[in-house]
Design an enzyme around this catalytic site. Structure first.
Site, PDB file in Angstrom:
ATOM      1  N   GLU A 231     -50.894  -5.356   9.150  1.00  0.00           N
ATOM      2  CA  GLU A 231     -51.728  -4.238   9.576  1.00  0.00           C
ATOM      3  C   GLU A 231     -51.502  -3.072   8.634  1.00  0.00           C
ATOM      4  OE1 GLU A 231     -50.625  -2.901  13.445  1.00  0.00           O
ATOM      5  OE2 GLU A 231     -48.522  -2.608  12.937  1.00  0.00           O
TER       6      GLU A 231
ATOM      7  N   PHE B 178     -31.509  -5.378  24.695  1.00  0.00           N
ATOM      8  CA  PHE B 178     -31.344  -4.673  23.426  1.00  0.00           C
ATOM      9  C   PHE B 178     -31.846  -3.234  23.477  1.00  0.00           C
ATOM     10  CE2 PHE B 178     -31.742  -9.190  22.121  1.00  0.00           C
ATOM     11  CZ  PHE B 178     -30.450  -9.359  21.655  1.00  0.00           C
TER      12      PHE B 178
END
Length: 641
Positions: free
Chosen positions: A288, A348
């Site tokens: 992207e 995380f």
């Protein structure tokens, strides 16, 4: 340049833009929500205007309010950093505020690159390598399954208007494709107001490497080398560095030339980032293009010497680029860690909220840069991204930059909220990371059971026990004196030795401490260690030397029962330090019963509950039904968070 610029943003990126504007002699106007009235970017700006309540849709993305602020303050240019908002602003200023300049690319480039389907088609036409996949809009789950089978599993389902890892799912079979289509479309609609999806081949075990581009309104474009962004959790970057350990000059040049080709294809004019996935054979594929200043831009500034914000302002004013491609260097190495108010022990990093009761950036260290938008006393709320700062270190080579990052993380004081310092420190010292053996799967591969903090070696355990015991004794000695004199003049002579019992985890360790001038001699596990420090117990940071090894520790908390929390090697450890007599008597103390949570459903993170699908009296059964119910509720909760 411009006389006055409106900064239509908040946090660290707003502060970053204001710093360059001050350097260029440009006055600034900050906008803010009502809860951000005392934010750092508001204090830094020359003027500030409240544009609405806390939710971003009613304040920082409220284009009617922003246009009114432009009119009232007579700002000549506007700096925004949200692509949807940028496109909307350009359209409206064409209709009303024609004298106002947008610092960034034009609306065509923003809209074309903001739509993943259109951007992929444009990339193909510009001869940019693209990931194999379906280039149209996926209509429903059945079509998603058919397309996935044609491409071949695994596939990536992603939101066309998405970004930041939202609306993305990996599917390995038909069932996961149907489920991924449903959840991704829901999340895309909730986050972007656009539920269109596309499906691509999932590149297994890739690196995420991006190219910084800079282009002007005169047809000139440059690539400013790469950034390695492979350390991610939930498709969001955690650690970045420039340059990449993986790229050779030929691959770097090929990626840079394709990035510039894409920028020229959409007549791009500003700073932007073209992101690629790179496989183990150095084949790279367009992912992207971000039409804004990226969070990780500081590492590029460190190795090139360019101020990207200044370049963006010059381009917006109509000046041509000052540099040629041959002028862009790679000088040294830079590493950036994203410091978040998150609990790294939960997936995380799940967001944490609260007030920063104590905050101290490690700016006293050499070659350290901190881009932040908060200060001591700031609130980390549910309304905005939980980023605390971007911590950047620079060195003549990678080893030097990483060593400085390790020191900076140890010297970073953050109290009042959970933070991810421990995870960041473990990542940068891990042998795989140090060797450059990384991919976007680094975290789940290295920590398959989740992050548990630093695992102490026997030597490190002894160092921690010796430091904690010395700290305890130093405090006992300090408590006997007031303004440098003994509290009780007739008290007996000072003690010179102490027998202690230290609990760490499941272990209880006898520790003997004896004072030897400014140092302590500590015996742990039959081994003696010499611990030296200035013992400034009022400081949040304590530099300790243990048998010649320097460590920076932080004592986070303590109480009268001998319990203390010490941050050592990035991880906070819970210890209990008692005298030998107190330890023997403690076994007679009743233990507090653990809370019964069997009937409690606790949220894993702060957010907004947008749906409750049961009511009092409804019957649920243990097993698959209750699991499905909880899964549904959790998905609903996370979508609304």
């Amino acid at each position: 340049t411009f006389e006055k610029i409106l900064i239509a943003n908040r946090g660290e990126i707003a502060c970053r833009v204001i710093k360059t504007c001050k350097k260029m002699g440009i006055k600034t106007v900050a906008i803010h929500s009502d809860v951000d009235a005392n934010a750092v970017h508001v204090k830094m700006a020359d003027e500030s205007v409240c544009v609405g309540p806390a939710p971003t849709s009613k304040s920082y993305l409220n284009m009617d309010a922003i246009m009114e602020v432009i009119r009232k303050t007579r700002a000549q240019a506007v700096s925004l950093n949200v692509s949807i908002c940028c496109s909307c602003f350009i359209y409206r200023k064409q209709k009303s505020q024609k004298g106002v300049t947008f610092i960034g690319p034009d609306t065509h480039a923003i809209q074309a690159m903001g739509d993943k389907i259109e951007s992929k088609l444009l990339a193909k036409n510009a001869k940019v390598n693209t990931i194999p996949g379906f280039d149209g809009v996926v209509k429903d789950a059945d079509e998603a399954v058919r397309i996935a089978r044609e491409i071949g599993y695994p596939v990536m389902i992603k939101a066309s208007a998405g970004g930041g890892g939202k609306g993305m799912r990996i599917a390995w079979d038909d069932e996961e494709t149907r489920e991924g289509f449903r959840f991704s479309s829901q999340e895309a609609a909730s986050s972007f107001g656009d539920d269109r999806l596309l499906i691509e081949k999932f590149i297994d075990n890739p690196r995420h490497i991006e190219i910084q581009v800079l282009a002007d309104k005169h047809g000139n474009a440059l690539w400013l080398n790469e950034r390695e962004c492979s350390i991610q959790r939930r498709n969001q970057k955690v650690v970045e560095e420039a340059p990449s350990t993986f790229l050779d000059p030929e691959t770097r040049r090929a990626m840079g030339e394709q990035a510039v080709a894409l920028a020229k294809a959409v007549k791009y004019s500003s700073a932007g980032t073209v992101e690629f996935l790179v496989d183990s054979s150095k084949n790279f594929y367009f992912l992207e293009m971000n039409t804004r200043l990226q969070v990780e831009h500081p590492v590029t500034e460190c190795i090139t010497g360019l101020d990207l914000v200044q370049e963006m302002i010059r381009v917006a004013k109509g000046y041509p680029l000052r540099h040629k491609q041959a002028d862009i260097p790679i000088n040294g190495w830079a590493v950036e860690c994203r410091v978040y108010a998150e609990d790294p022990y939960k997936s995380f990093g799940l967001p944490s909220i609260g007030k920063l009761s104590q905050y101290q950036e490690p700016l006293h260290l050499p070659s350290v840069r901190v881009d932040s938008g908060i200060q001591q006393g700031s609130d980390i709320s549910i309304y905005y991204d939980p980023m605390i700062s971007k911590l950047i270190t620079y060195g003549s080579n990678r080893a030097e930059a990483l060593k400085r990052m390790e020191e900076a993380l140890d010297n970073y004081v953050i109290r009042g909220v959970a933070h991810n310092i421990s995870l960041l420190r473990e990542v940068i010292i891990h042998p795989r990371f140090v060797q450059g053996d990384i991919s976007t799967k680094f975290l789940p591969e290295v920590y398959p059971d989740g992050f548990k903090g630093h695992k102490l070696t026997d030597l490190e355990r002894r160092e921690l026990l010796a430091t904690a015991a010395s700290l305890y004794v130093a405090e006992q000695l300090r408590s006997q004196r007031f303004l440098g004199t003994p509290r009780i003049p007739i008290a007996k002579s000072k003690r010179s030795s102490w027998e202690l019992s230290v609990r760490l985890g499941d272990g209880i360790y006898p520790v003997a401490v004896s004072k030897d001038g400014p140092s302590f001699s500590v015996e742990v596990d039959g081994m003696k260690l010499n611990v030296t420090s200035e013992w400034n117990l009022a400081s949040p940071l304590l530099s300790v030397t243990i048998d010649g090894t320097q460590r920076t520790i932080q004592r986070i908390s303590r109480n009268a029962s001998g319990e203390t929390n010490i941050q050592f090697l990035g991880t906070v450890y819970k210890l209990q330090i008692l005298t030998k007599v107190a330890a023997e008597l403690s076994k007679y103390m009743p233990e507090k019963a653990a809370e019964d949570t069997s009937s409690i459903l606790r949220s894993p993170m702060p957010g907004t509950v947008v749906a409750v699908s049961v009511k009092p009296g409804d019957m649920v059964r243990n097993g698959i039904y209750i699991s499905a119910f909880l899964s549904y509720i959790l998905q609903k909760f996370l979508l609304g968070a």
